[in-house]
Design a protein around this motif. Sequence first.
Motif, short mmCIF file in Angstrom:
data_model
loop_
_atom_site.label_atom_id
_atom_site.label_comp_id
_atom_site.label_asym_id
_atom_site.label_seq_id
_atom_site.Cartn_x
_atom_site.Cartn_y
_atom_site.Cartn_z
N GLU B 128 0.80 -1.03 0.06
CA GLU B 128 -0.07 -0.01 -0.12
C GLU B 128 0.80 1.25 -0.17
O GLU B 128 0.60 2.42 -0.63
N LEU B 129 1.92 1.16 0.75
CA LEU B 129 2.84 2.45 0.73
C LEU B 129 3.33 2.62 -0.70
O LEU B 129 3.28 3.76 -0.99
N VAL B 130 3.98 1.32 -1.38
CA VAL B 130 4.57 1.82 -2.61
C VAL B 130 3.33 2.05 -3.66
O VAL B 130 3.74 3.11 -4.53
N GLN B 131 2.23 1.68 -3.67
CA GLN B 131 1.18 1.96 -4.51
C GLN B 131 0.72 3.51 -4.13
O GLN B 131 0.53 4.23 -5.20
N SER B 132 0.60 3.83 -2.89
CA SER B 132 0.28 5.27 -2.54
C SER B 132 1.35 6.39 -3.32
O SER B 132 0.91 7.26 -3.86
N PHE B 133 2.62 6.06 -3.00
CA PHE B 133 3.58 7.05 -3.55
C PHE B 133 3.86 6.79 -4.93
O PHE B 133 4.20 7.83 -5.62
N ARG B 296 12.10 1.04 -8.98
CA ARG B 296 10.94 1.75 -9.31
C ARG B 296 9.70 1.12 -8.56
O ARG B 296 9.43 0.25 -8.21
N GLU B 297 8.44 1.97 -8.35
CA GLU B 297 7.71 1.62 -7.54
C GLU B 297 6.88 0.43 -8.08
O GLU B 297 6.24 -0.47 -7.37
N THR B 298 6.58 0.42 -9.38
CA THR B 298 5.97 -0.58 -10.11
C THR B 298 6.70 -1.95 -9.76
O THR B 298 6.19 -3.03 -9.69
N GLU B 299 8.06 -2.01 -9.87
CA GLU B 299 8.79 -3.26 -9.68
C GLU B 299 8.59 -3.82 -8.15
O GLU B 299 8.55 -4.82 -7.70
N GLN B 301 6.00 -3.05 -6.61
CA GLN B 301 4.73 -3.62 -6.43
C GLN B 301 4.30 -5.06 -6.79
O GLN B 301 3.91 -5.89 -5.95
N ILE B 302 5.14 -5.44 -8.03
CA ILE B 302 5.06 -6.68 -8.35
C ILE B 302 5.70 -7.57 -7.51
O ILE B 302 5.20 -8.83 -6.97
N THR B 303 7.15 -7.31 -7.05
CA THR B 303 7.84 -8.22 -6.09
C THR B 303 7.10 -8.32 -4.73
O THR B 303 6.94 -9.62 -4.23
N LEU B 304 6.54 -7.17 -4.22
CA LEU B 304 5.93 -7.40 -2.82
C LEU B 304 4.54 -8.30 -2.89
O LEU B 304 4.27 -9.11 -2.04
N LEU B 305 3.92 -8.25 -3.99
CA LEU B 305 2.68 -8.79 -4.23
C LEU B 305 3.14 -10.51 -4.17
O LEU B 305 2.45 -11.53 -3.72
N SER B 306 4.19 -10.59 -5.19
CA SER B 306 4.45 -11.99 -5.21
C SER B 306 4.73 -12.54 -4.12
O SER B 306 4.64 -13.85 -3.69
N LEU B 307 5.32 -11.78 -3.13
CA LEU B 307 6.03 -12.40 -1.78
C LEU B 307 4.67 -12.72 -1.05
O LEU B 307 4.43 -13.63 -0.24
N ARG B 308 3.82 -11.83 -0.84
CA ARG B 308 2.47 -12.04 -0.34
C ARG B 308 1.82 -13.34 -0.52
O ARG B 308 1.22 -13.97 0.26
N ASP B 309 1.85 -13.55 -2.07
CA ASP B 309 0.91 -14.64 -2.45
C ASP B 309 1.69 -15.80 -2.40
O ASP B 309 1.43 -17.09 -2.34
N SER B 310 3.08 -15.68 -1.90
CA SER B 310 3.89 -17.02 -1.57
C SER B 310 3.77 -17.44 -0.21
O SER B 310 4.53 -18.38 0.08
N ILE B 311 2.95 -16.78 0.71
CA ILE B 311 2.88 -17.06 1.96
C ILE B 311 2.11 -18.46 2.12
O ILE B 311 0.95 -18.46 1.61
N TYR B 312 2.59 -19.38 2.76
CA TYR B 312 1.81 -20.56 3.21
C TYR B 312 2.00 -20.84 4.81
O TYR B 312 2.98 -20.25 5.54
N TYR B 313 1.09 -21.76 5.35
CA TYR B 313 1.18 -21.91 7.04
C TYR B 313 1.88 -23.10 6.97
O TYR B 313 1.32 -24.22 6.35
N CYS B 314 2.69 -23.49 7.85
CA CYS B 314 3.39 -24.63 8.23
C CYS B 314 2.53 -25.64 8.66
O CYS B 314 1.68 -25.25 9.42
N GLU B 338 14.94 -7.88 -14.26
CA GLU B 338 15.25 -6.52 -13.29
C GLU B 338 14.52 -6.64 -12.06
O GLU B 338 14.61 -6.05 -11.11
N LEU B 339 13.51 -7.54 -11.97
CA LEU B 339 12.73 -7.67 -10.79
C LEU B 339 13.32 -8.68 -9.98
O LEU B 339 12.73 -9.26 -9.01
N GLY B 340 14.57 -9.31 -10.43
CA GLY B 340 15.22 -10.24 -9.42
C GLY B 340 14.66 -11.55 -10.10
O GLY B 340 14.81 -12.72 -9.55
#
Lengths: 230, 472
Positions: B128-133, B296-299, B301-314, B338-340
């Motif tokens: 949200e921070l990245v998206q807002s800025f 860049r913010e768009t980068e 955004q994609i990376t942070l969302l990928s990380l959020r989507d990768s969360i699973y519970y042990c 460039e996004l890693g």
Amino acid sequence: MTLPGGEISKRELHFIWIVDCSGSMRDDGKIQALNYAIKEAIPHMQKESENNIQANLLISALKFSTGAQWIIPPTRINEFKWTDIEAKGETDLGQAFLLLSEILHIPPMTERGLPPVLVLLSDGQPTDNFKDGLDKLLSEPWGRKAIRVSIAIGEDANTDILQRFIGDGERQPLLARNPESLTKYIKWVSTVVQSASARPKSQQKYYDGSISNVDIPKPPEMISGATDVW
Amino acid sequence: MSTTHEFQVGEPVHINGLNIVCNVEKELGSGTQGKVYSLISPDNSPLVLKWYFPSMATNEQYDILESLIQKESPSNRFLWPLALVNTPKKEGFGYVMSMKDSRFKSFSLWLSRKINPSFKALLTACFELVQSFHLLHSKGLCYQDLSLNNIYFDPENGEIRIGDTDNIVINGEDKGNVIGTPKFMAPEIIIGKTLPNTQTDLYSLAIILFYILFLNHPLEGKIESSIKSLDLPSMSKLYGFEPLFIFDPNNDSNYPDPAFHANAIIFWNIYPDFIKRIFVRAFTNGIKDPMHGRVRETEWQITLLSLRDSIYYCKQCGSENFFVPDSSVFEKLTIPVELGGNNSDFKVQNRSSNLEEIQSNSVCWNPQCKTLNTHILNIRIDDRLFVALNHDTKLFLHHIDPDHKYDFSSPVAEVSRHPTDPRVWGLKNLSAYPWKVSKVNGDVIEVNLKQSFSLVPGTQIDFGRSKGIVCY
């Protein structure tokens, strides 16, 4: 579930009150005003340090009259309680500086700290050899690096000496002409000055160009229309 | 004694721009620029008044506020100035803005571990921070004084609020009173080469993201812990003249000191490589080349969302872990270099010898658990992204419609449980559009609103605008 890791590692920040309780502080309720002002400032100090991601604030106090004594050892802000002090005796400021210089090195100071904050409150003229004490204090690296602030209580205080304590050309002693302004200044040093060392604040674009250890925001702006009580 | 630039409790405040009169409720705090008061308003809408110290009440500040009030707030995440306040009884001027709800907390409470957010909430806050800025910058505006002191989040869900918006100016105009906050300022500002601009905002943003995700400053390693008294000259050196990332792959002289920077090491060993690579770039090229090297913010955004989507519970202890498909799958994902993405040149320094093992085997990070999680149910969509499927996972238009990236307004699918057989998990259609689901045996079924299909690995789903496959 709790996430891994722990609290961010903080640096020690020593905040030291240096309080004049010579006989003249009895006049016009000055010592009562000082006791009151410090107690008033404690909750604000606690609130300020709550948002602090950089410092573990430790507060201590020493008083000087005839001789000088530590009255409060370094104490965490949440456990800090001010005990009212009484006024009697001489104004042995030099003794206070000597006592202070004994602790401003490592150890007892930590290997990983922030510049300490030294706040001197006085209403008069030193009666001992303050110069030797001051020299000793400033010969300690932590004494030199410290943020030194002084508050003159009433018009009779020797502001020249309070200025020498601060150092040349940096800031001026704050002149508290009445209990209200004393309360304001004490609140200012215990929150704004504390956080200047501890918690980075926005820096202004235009500053006076002086190079100091810590960027200290301006003292509270006050109008001088109030009647002088002391 | 009262001064002409301060307000007393109960004092009326005429807000002509909003055509209302409020009363001062109490003083909320005092900053470097002025004092802030909460107001009691006629319709009880929560408002605050910021009144500048006379030395800060400049014509330039007045102009900045006037222009901000004319512009619309980029989003409701900003506590935007609503109206200027002048009164002949007081020196200077002030402005009113909305008060943030009490559910929004300072990030300092997270850094002091006084609150307990989840990784999901933290990553939502970061996004949200990245998206807002991004929104702010795309309007040609620059924040100038981005730091942890003026952003807030709801630890339950990661929603954010951004305060201190009164320094926002048109990028490049060099207006305003501030140059930034120590530790968050870009090196080129500290060394006096430039004034705040959108590029320096990007640097401060990266510092904030690192602080939130690693509980450590990205430049505070061994060099910091060797400094006995951290004063202004030593800070200028550490953050301005000789900045060195603690995980710089080519220079380990500022590696975290385990005695003081344990958090950095712990979190570095938990996150997947793709997020570490982007931080490496942010604090190596991003420092060397302020104009072109910053992430860049768009980068983000994609990376942070990928990380959020990768969360699973042990499966054993329930801790949030991060799932990365095995490399043969991950390489196929078209995450840009460039996004890693996997072909990236940016090496990630792993000091922990068993780190590779931890990641490929998905061992739970919880030191009391360390359970091996071998199979994690997930859905891969168009070779574009993957989402771990947990009991509480929801999919949004962001996931299934390439034309609606970052649209999280309402869920289009959620993981559901079979009503009579709790061992069977499904994906429920929450959208008005029917899905075409190809089962492993070749049958094709239609799944309509509120219907679910069983999450059997190999099942393929045609969402209309994209196709997904269930993996395990």
